[in-house]
Motif scaffolding. Sequence first.
Motif, PDB file in Angstrom:
ATOM      1  N   LEU A  80      70.853 100.265  55.505  1.00 25.89           N
ATOM      2  CA  LEU A  80      70.396  98.883  55.672  1.00 25.89           C
ATOM      3  C   LEU A  80      69.234  98.581  54.729  1.00 25.89           C
ATOM      4  CD1 LEU A  80      70.641  98.591  59.559  1.00 25.89           C
ATOM      5  CD2 LEU A  80      72.162  97.598  57.843  1.00 25.89           C
ATOM      6  N   LYS A 124      68.842  99.908  51.765  1.00 28.77           N
ATOM      7  CA  LYS A 124      69.453  99.689  50.450  1.00 28.77           C
ATOM      8  C   LYS A 124      70.057  98.296  50.363  1.00 28.77           C
ATOM      9  CE  LYS A 124      72.180 103.041  48.880  1.00 28.77           C
ATOM     10  NZ  LYS A 124      73.137 104.162  49.051  1.00 28.77           N
ATOM     11  N   ALA A 125      70.745  97.887  51.442  1.00 21.48           N
ATOM     12  CA  ALA A 125      71.352  96.555  51.451  1.00 21.48           C
ATOM     13  C   ALA A 125      70.271  95.492  51.277  1.00 21.48           C
ATOM     14  CB  ALA A 125      72.108  96.338  52.765  1.00 21.48           C
ATOM     15  N   ILE A 139      69.132  95.372  47.592  1.00 25.38           N
ATOM     16  CA  ILE A 139      70.136  94.766  46.709  1.00 25.38           C
ATOM     17  C   ILE A 139      70.155  93.247  46.891  1.00 25.38           C
ATOM     18  CG2 ILE A 139      72.617  94.573  46.252  1.00 25.38           C
ATOM     19  CD1 ILE A 139      72.859  97.547  46.925  1.00 25.38           C
ATOM     20  N   VAL A 140      70.198  92.804  48.153  1.00 24.05           N
ATOM     21  CA  VAL A 140      70.313  91.361  48.403  1.00 24.05           C
ATOM     22  C   VAL A 140      69.024  90.647  48.005  1.00 24.05           C
ATOM     23  CG1 VAL A 140      70.603  89.620  50.187  1.00 24.05           C
ATOM     24  CG2 VAL A 140      72.018  91.661  50.222  1.00 24.05           C
ATOM     25  N   PHE A 192      68.056  92.306  43.671  1.00 24.06           N
ATOM     26  CA  PHE A 192      69.106  92.173  42.657  1.00 24.06           C
ATOM     27  C   PHE A 192      69.791  90.806  42.755  1.00 24.06           C
ATOM     28  CE2 PHE A 192      70.161  96.873  41.562  1.00 24.06           C
ATOM     29  CZ  PHE A 192      68.888  97.006  41.056  1.00 24.06           C
ATOM     30  N   MET A 193      70.029  90.355  43.988  1.00 21.94           N
ATOM     31  CA  MET A 193      70.694  89.070  44.154  1.00 21.94           C
ATOM     32  C   MET A 193      69.673  87.941  44.272  1.00 21.94           C
ATOM     33  SD  MET A 193      73.683  90.390  46.722  1.00 21.94           S
ATOM     34  CE  MET A 193      74.948  89.139  46.577  1.00 21.94           C
ATOM     35  N   LEU A 206      67.821  86.801  46.492  1.00 21.80           N
ATOM     36  CA  LEU A 206      67.797  85.899  47.645  1.00 21.80           C
ATOM     37  C   LEU A 206      66.363  85.698  48.128  1.00 21.80           C
ATOM     38  CD1 LEU A 206      69.591  84.219  49.458  1.00 21.80           C
ATOM     39  CD2 LEU A 206      69.702  86.109  51.055  1.00 21.80           C
ATOM     40  N   GLU A 245      64.676  82.601  46.779  1.00 18.47           N
ATOM     41  CA  GLU A 245      65.191  81.251  47.022  1.00 18.47           C
ATOM     42  C   GLU A 245      64.360  80.558  48.094  1.00 18.47           C
ATOM     43  OE1 GLU A 245      67.329  80.217  45.056  1.00 18.47           O
ATOM     44  OE2 GLU A 245      68.476  81.946  44.334  1.00 18.47           O
ATOM     45  N   ILE A 273      72.206  81.421  55.068  1.00 15.49           N
ATOM     46  CA  ILE A 273      73.045  82.584  54.781  1.00 15.49           C
ATOM     47  C   ILE A 273      72.804  83.702  55.786  1.00 15.49           C
ATOM     48  CG2 ILE A 273      73.472  84.407  53.088  1.00 15.49           C
ATOM     49  CD1 ILE A 273      72.658  82.084  51.024  1.00 15.49           C
TER      50      ILE A 273
END
Lengths: 155, 224
Positions: A60, A62-63, A66-67, A70-71, A73, A76, A84
């Motif tokens: 979790l 790592k998730a 990434i989100v 890297f993404m 989010l 924003e 989301i």
Amino acid sequence: MAHTAHADTNSGKKEIWRVTIILSVLTLIELAIGFGMYLWLKDEGFLRHFLKGIIIILMLAKAFYIVSYFMHLGHELRNMIMTIVVPLGLFIWFIIAFLYDGNSFKELRNTYDAGYKERTTEKTHQGSTEGKHDVKDVKPQEKSSENPGSHGGGH
Amino acid sequence: MSTTVTTTGTKWWSGGRSPFNVEYGKLMMWYFLMSDAFTFGAFLIAYGTVRFSANGWPDPNEVFQSFPGLGNGLPLLFVSLMTFILIVSSVTMVLAVHAGHRGDKAGVIKYMIWTIVGGIAFLSCQAWEWTHLYHEGAWWGSNPFANHDGSTGHQDFTNFFFTITGFHGFHVFSGVVINIIVLLMTINGVFERRGHYLMIEKVGLYWHFVDLVWVFVFTMFYLV
């Protein structure tokens, strides 16, 4: 947007490398735990479940990295993040309800389905590794046709 | 300046501006990814439910223990390689997005090529692993691997493995195809004429999502 990008070019690159290193280290810890369980902890038990829990927490983490990085989010607007992330909260119910149901189904079958527990836990292989090598060159079609036979044979 | 002000008290919903301060396509990519997360989530939860309802389950370390050229008895090694390939290709994708922010066309091209190489490397690894498992007798409807306790292997083990890694592999494949299309568009100067590289960001989101899903698939199938 273009004008802000120039100022944080260097800090942005630094963040990318920092997150890369974090992701790699978390993965290596996961692999070390997995490998440790393979070498020294073959039997199911509390410690094994505990280590699996740690692996899931690392997953979790790592998730999140990434989100969030890297993404992008995390960068924003808060309202957009919420549209989301909040629906994904359904997963909390989804996971608990279904795993609980699966476990309950197992208990019910073990209790009320005569012979089910014996049938699904009797040893049919010497060891899982050897069992695997026996069928090394068997094609899937042949294997699947022999499976029901060996299964039904005992009963 | 007007497009990037995010000070408190800004009236995002009073009209005349994008309430989320984000391009339409990018927002829709996020919502698509959210729906895709539910699809993968449903697959993985189905797998978890069946696993919780089973008395025995094969030990992944006994099943996934081969490495091309090195033989058997090496659990986790090959899947570690696959995981690092995807992490690295995710990093090169971030670097491509970063180059796009600076309007650096050569940088975008370079990092997109590396990302595509990573994607193809991952797919090749998966192709090898599937072929290897197939030759060991594993396929949909056929599980040659015994459970952890030595009892007859649960039939759904291979069904779930091939369905879920297959669905993920299909996402990687589409990602590679989309990356190649966007690379060609970059080379042709489409985004240069457009004045921004937002398309790289949107494609990047999809690619990171594929990496994100692998984090879950990898943990659920190979580690726990």
